[in-house]
Write an enzyme that holds these catalytic residues in place. Structure first.
Site, PDB file in Angstrom:
ATOM      1  N   GLU A 163       4.567 -11.126   1.663  1.00  0.00           N
ATOM      2  CA  GLU A 163       5.714 -11.501   2.493  1.00  0.00           C
ATOM      3  C   GLU A 163       5.340 -12.380   3.678  1.00  0.00           C
ATOM      4  OE1 GLU A 163       5.477  -8.568   1.027  1.00  0.00           O
ATOM      5  OE2 GLU A 163       7.359  -8.393  -0.075  1.00  0.00           O
TER       6      GLU A 163
ATOM      7  N   HIS B 158      13.850   1.347   1.648  1.00  0.00           N
ATOM      8  CA  HIS B 158      14.567   0.337   0.845  1.00  0.00           C
ATOM      9  C   HIS B 158      16.058   0.338   1.157  1.00  0.00           C
ATOM     10  CE1 HIS B 158      10.873   0.371  -1.548  1.00  0.00           C
ATOM     11  NE2 HIS B 158      11.298  -0.701  -2.172  1.00  0.00           N
TER      12      HIS B 158
END
Ligand SMILES: Cc1ncc(C[n+]2csc(CCOP(=O)(O)OP(=O)(O)O)c2C)c(N)n1
Ligand SMILES: Cc1ncc(C[n+]2csc(CCOP(=O)(O)OP(=O)(O)O)c2C)c(N)n1
Ligand SMILES: [Mg+2]
Ligand SMILES: [Mg+2]
Lengths: 331, 326, 331, 326
Positions: free
Chosen positions: A62, A131
């Site tokens: 990321e 999440h």
């Protein structure tokens, strides 16, 4: 309005495809955004239309994904880089906050950084604490970024087009529980301007300010309250940073009562900024404190038995509106 | 060190426990009884079991999004696992963690993890603790091939080597990260090529062969216990199901023939053949193990199904620990 | 109060040394915290007293530094892990927010995570946009963390002792411009409890709520305003999360006017949460909107010519207080 | 490819520019005329110059906290640099960036960076852009030895290799990260050992020898231009001053003898000896270069000193770009 309908997710990929057709410098990059079309299929069709050169599958990295966007943007491209789940923005927070957001200013204002960081936020899929977060408050606090969080397919397409055309870094958040939600979406290119809130339901008794999935809960709450004889004005912020304070304040000056509702944790959430600004700018018009609805102070629980309690819904918004209305007029 | 027949049978049983637990969970998910995302470990059983057989109960492990197998292999309670996956109050995390955060601190299992690579630095912390206390316990970090592209893995591997900590890095190379073939995500074929960059030894092992995994790990663990620092074990393996969920064949990103070829190397069945051929166990004994595990799984499901969901009051419990060292 | 004085920075290392003497499981780890005593010398004397085993120099690896803390804490130690500059918390944000903060909850409440993350925040050293931020708002929004930001040497020592003794992760922020500030500090061990604000100057006309370096600017503003006949009550929050709303609200109920002042960017800053809570809990007592003072919406500029304008000071606080007082009583 | 005498003299001059710029800046800091932190590049001149001499103006570089040398070597304007370091409106960043964010986009210099390792992914982005546009431009990432322990470096190196981008990674191994000897921060002696873990070639070069650095870089750059992917060049070098500021000897973490030994290998003076011995330049020519640069530096300081600080109105300018592609 068009009678063609698309889902919230399809509207997103359509915006991308149309802008990629219009500008050869626009590309997408991220984990599984290419061949697979994104884990949520929000990039479906992009690689098949534009090939691997412009729809790039990256390693699980990321920081480097955002860095790739920064480097490509400052040298002239218009990257769309994806972080899959909003929770993963934390893995890349340095590149987003210390690099993308600040680069132009640190460089004395000469640089241009046209990039969109896309991601999927929100709870409701039993995806648990890593999440499911709504972390928009973190990025709204950062000068140099813009933060967009749409609530319907029409806005998704128009706001995403604006984000791609924008010369500043934009964090574009899709709510992952809304991806299948259908709505009218015109076929061609169009934009919804960044930084403009929208009154999505007019009312005279109380204002509810919200965004993303919670906005639709606000509309549902307004419907319930209409049955109780309460006319709720609902505002969808759409863009959180820059904040369209004017639209909010105008409504509050009319209704004199207001609730700010969002899915994120209430404490330190972006609703605090909205509430603080309302009381600053409409103090004399307020007949009750600005109400705030948000998630309780805990990580997102896994089990639906608790997650359903955790996520603010229409019932909780209605309750907060009733509390605001119950408040007697003083003085 | 030769493994006794009893040990080998235990390893077999452990693999069967993983297999049947995962397939039962998959079925429950299919029928809507299991919420959330399930990343099944089926196909990779030899890695978790081969590694954990080389560990003591008081050794630590950290795991990944694909973590059920690691917990089962470390001795996890199937009923508490199943209850957790169903979001029940009796589950390992009281229903608050689910598949991606399952853990058992009493077994040294410091948690599955929803963030790719994030467990690896935590294992380094456990390794630090072991060295700090002068203990010979070790810490094992499990992680996937594609996870080695993330910064946290790198920082952790380097730190363990720089501080000379008793940490064993176990890479499960199953050739994919979600839907991306690992060969597109890294320009090297073997993760073990990264070991030298940290200054630790690395070894590649057949991840479908539980004995091979065990042997390689034993050596790495023994080294770490002796205070000789970290090592990396790369197990070549394969997940039989999709990244999450239960689809096997017919997915876009993996050729069916590839799946079928790997399934022919099923780590459980090939091990059974060796057990029988080597005279370690009879087919009946093996069948008996499956039957026992089937019963355990059925009991676990029953326990989970009959368990209550957490009370609303649980929502805010456990965000903070009350008290402290005051 | 003791007549012995220490600097803000010395008080910090003294707390660490005393707690390390008291508990063999407490250790420090971070970049240059060992042999060098920390880049700001806030860990001076620790390695010379306790050796390399308990004062560990790490590689430049902020994620792994926090991860080391998480892993060591959950297995029974009491780590103090340092991030040098608060800006670097963004490099380690996943480990702080997704791991340290949530671990206990995700694990069903059984785990214990006694760790302190120390760092140096704030502007004023011409260190520019990546070495000057006040990012406390980001971490206050995260359930599972506690956030401490002291304003004087006495509190530094007492709060740090509490943080080390605490069984939850604490983010402990030192302001790097205050490190040389002297104040009375008793010799032995003592604690200042987390989660308790302090009224540092009593007054009846208006309340100023603040923390860290800005708190001292608030005291200076109060002094100036006293010369104008205004009695300012000043509150030092000391701990931001959990927030001691009760102390703040009690003061506002007395003074009826309040300004919240901090060094961080105003938009989306933690002052918004404080302001939102005040208007929720003391709405009927407020004679003016809750004022907020914070940095403007830009990265921290390098040149002192701009940085001095950027950082909120006593003059700006006084101005905001005057505005709150100028507001006529309605009704 | 033989370097012409003119090229060699240009390289010498570039090194002298760095040296004198840095020493002047250091003096100004000492006397309180330069705010903030200064990380001086003195001692490492051969690296920036050797590398940048292998680049075109339209190639990109990213830099570090120790970035002045890279900008000078890429052709930076000394006056605008000095003004920036003094926080003046005429500086490269209008006074808003300072030493740690100095940049010149027109020279492809994408910025010094205050976050260790953070420039490396940005270089990968520039490399991506080059490949995307089918250009033969390359991107060079400069970074320190100790920075290779941070995740961003790892992710960037791997991504460049996975995507086969024209990026050259230049590690300046000066044996320390701040006050920590690199041997304590990594268990390997050579950063080049990490290259194989990404699947790129790596080479070690004497970072005190500008010609050696240049030659090694030329090859890596040529490869990248040909579309053959990334490479790593590790230059062994030394910073003559403290991590920041101007102290040389008498610091706690570096033995004086070590500093003195490295200073004997001064990259400028040793190069001068070679120029003279090889008949490329005379002592007078060399002295003349120093004199020219001294004059340039004096002019830069004068420019900076006479420049105004930014107006208050500059504070909020440049946070966002107005307009867009609409
Ligand atoms: C930081 C982060 N990025 C992305 C993801 C999404 N994700 C979950 S699993 C996975 C693939 C991991 O691949 P690998 O490490 O090889 O493990 P495998 O799934 O093959 O067992 C990805 C990208 C994540 N959970 N965390
Ligand atoms: C993420 C991050 N961590 C720590 C620092 C503080 N810091 C600045 S320079 C430096 C040392 C870097 O060492 P190296 O990469 O070898 O470069 P050198 O200073 O030796 O040129 C450190 C730790 C930082 N700026 N960013
Ligand atoms: Mg994999
Ligand atoms: Mg170095």
């Amino acid at each position: 309005m068009s009678d063609r309908t698309l889902t919230y997710g399809q509207a997103f990929s359509e915006a991308i495809r149309l802008e990629m057709e219009a500008d050869p410098n626009v590309f997408i990059a991220g984990e599984d955004v290419g061949a697979h079309g994104g884990v949520f299929h929000t990039f479906d069709g992009v690689q098949s239309e534009f090939g691997e050169r412009r729809a790039v599958d990256t390693p699980i990295s990321e920081q480097a994904i955002i860095g790739l966007g920064v480097g490509a943007a400052v040298t002239g491209l218009r990257p769309i880089v994806d972080l899959m789940f909003m929770d993963f923005s934390l893995v890349a927070a340095d590149q987003i906050v210390n690099q993308a957001a600040k680069l132009k200013y640190m460089f004395g204002g000469e640089a241009k950084l046209p990039m969109v960081i896309t991601t999927h936020g929100g709870a409701g899929l039993s995806a648990a604490a890593q999440h499911s977060q709504s972390l928009e408050a973190l990025f709204c606090h950062i000068p140099g970024l813009q933060v967009v969080f749409p609530s319907n397919a029409y806005d998704v397409k128009g706001l995403m087009a604006s984000a791609i055309l924008e010369d500043n870094p934009v964090l574009f958040v899709l709510h992952k529980r809304m991806l299948g939600l259908k709505g009218p979406v015109p076929e061609g290119r169009y934009t919804v301007p960044l930084g403009q809130a929208m009154v999505t339901r007019e009312g005279s008794d109380v204002t509810v300010v919200s965004w993303g999935r919670t906005h639709n809960e606000a509309l549902a709450a307004a419907e319930t309250l209409a049955g109780e004889g309460v006319q709720v004005e609902v505002i969808d912020l759409r863009t959180l940073s820059p904040l369209d304070t004017a639209t909010v304040v105008a409504s509050v000056k009319k209704t004199n009562r207001v609730v700010v509702a969002h899915e994120a944790v209430r404490f330190g959430g972006f609703g605090a900024e909205v509430a603080a600004q309302i009381q600053e700018e409409a103090f004399d018009y307020l007949d009750a404190p600005v109400g705030r609805v948000g998630a309780p102070f805990s990580p997102v629980p896994f089990t639906p038995a608790l997650e359903n309690l955790y996520v603010p819904d229409a019932a909780r918004i209605a309750e907060s509106v009733r509390a605001a209305l119950a408040r007697p007029l003083l003085g | 060190m030769e493994l006794t027949p009893a040990q080998q049978l235990a390893m077999h049983k452990s693999m069967v426990r993983i297999r049947l637990f995962e397939e039962a969970a998959g079925k429950l998910m299919e029928t809507g009884q299991m919420p959330g995302f399930l990343h099944l470990y089926v196909g990779q059983e030899a890695v978790a079991v081969g590694v954990c057989e080389a560990l003591r109960v008081d050794d630590y492990i950290t795991s990944t999004h694909r973590g059920h197998g690691h917990l089962v292999a470390k001795g996890g309670d199937l009923a508490k696992m199943m209850a957790e996956l169903m979001g029940k109050a009796t589950g390992y995390c009281g229903g608050k963690g689910g598949s991606m955060h399952i853990n058992d601190l009493s077994l040294g299992m410091l948690g599955a993890n929803g963030i790719v690579g994030a467990g690896v630095p935590i294992a380094v912390g456990a390794g630090f603790r072991n060295k700090y206390l002068g203990s010979d316990q070790v810490a094992v970090a499990f992680f996937g091939d594609a996870s080695t592209n993330i910064g946290a893995f790198h920082e952790a591997a380097n730190m363990a080597c720089a501080l000379h900590l008793p940490v064993v890095f176990v890479c499960e190379h199953n050739m994919y990260g979600e839907y991306t073939p690992t060969e597109k995500a890294m320009a090297i074929a073997d993760v073990v090529d990264r070991a030298a960059g940290y200054g630790m030894p690395g070894v590649i092992v057949d991840g479908m062969d539980v004995l091979a995994v065990h042997e390689a790990t034993l050596e790495a663990v023994a080294r770490a216990r002796r205070g000789e620092g970290p090592a990396l074990v790369e197990a070549k393996t394969y997940r039989f199901y999709n990244h999450h969920g239960i689809q096997t064949l017919g997915v876009k990103y993996r050729p069916d023939a590839e799946v079928i070829a790997w399934k022919e190397r099923d780590p459980i069945f090939t091990f059974e053949d060796r057990l029988v051929e080597g005279g370690v166990a009879s087919r009946d004994q093996i069948e008996e193990q499956w039957a026992q595990v089937r019963a355990d799984i059925a009991a676990a499901i029953e326990f989970a199904e009959n368990s209550p969901y957490p009370e609303p009051s649980a929502l805010l419990a456990g965000v903070y620990t009350a008290g402290g060292a005051k």
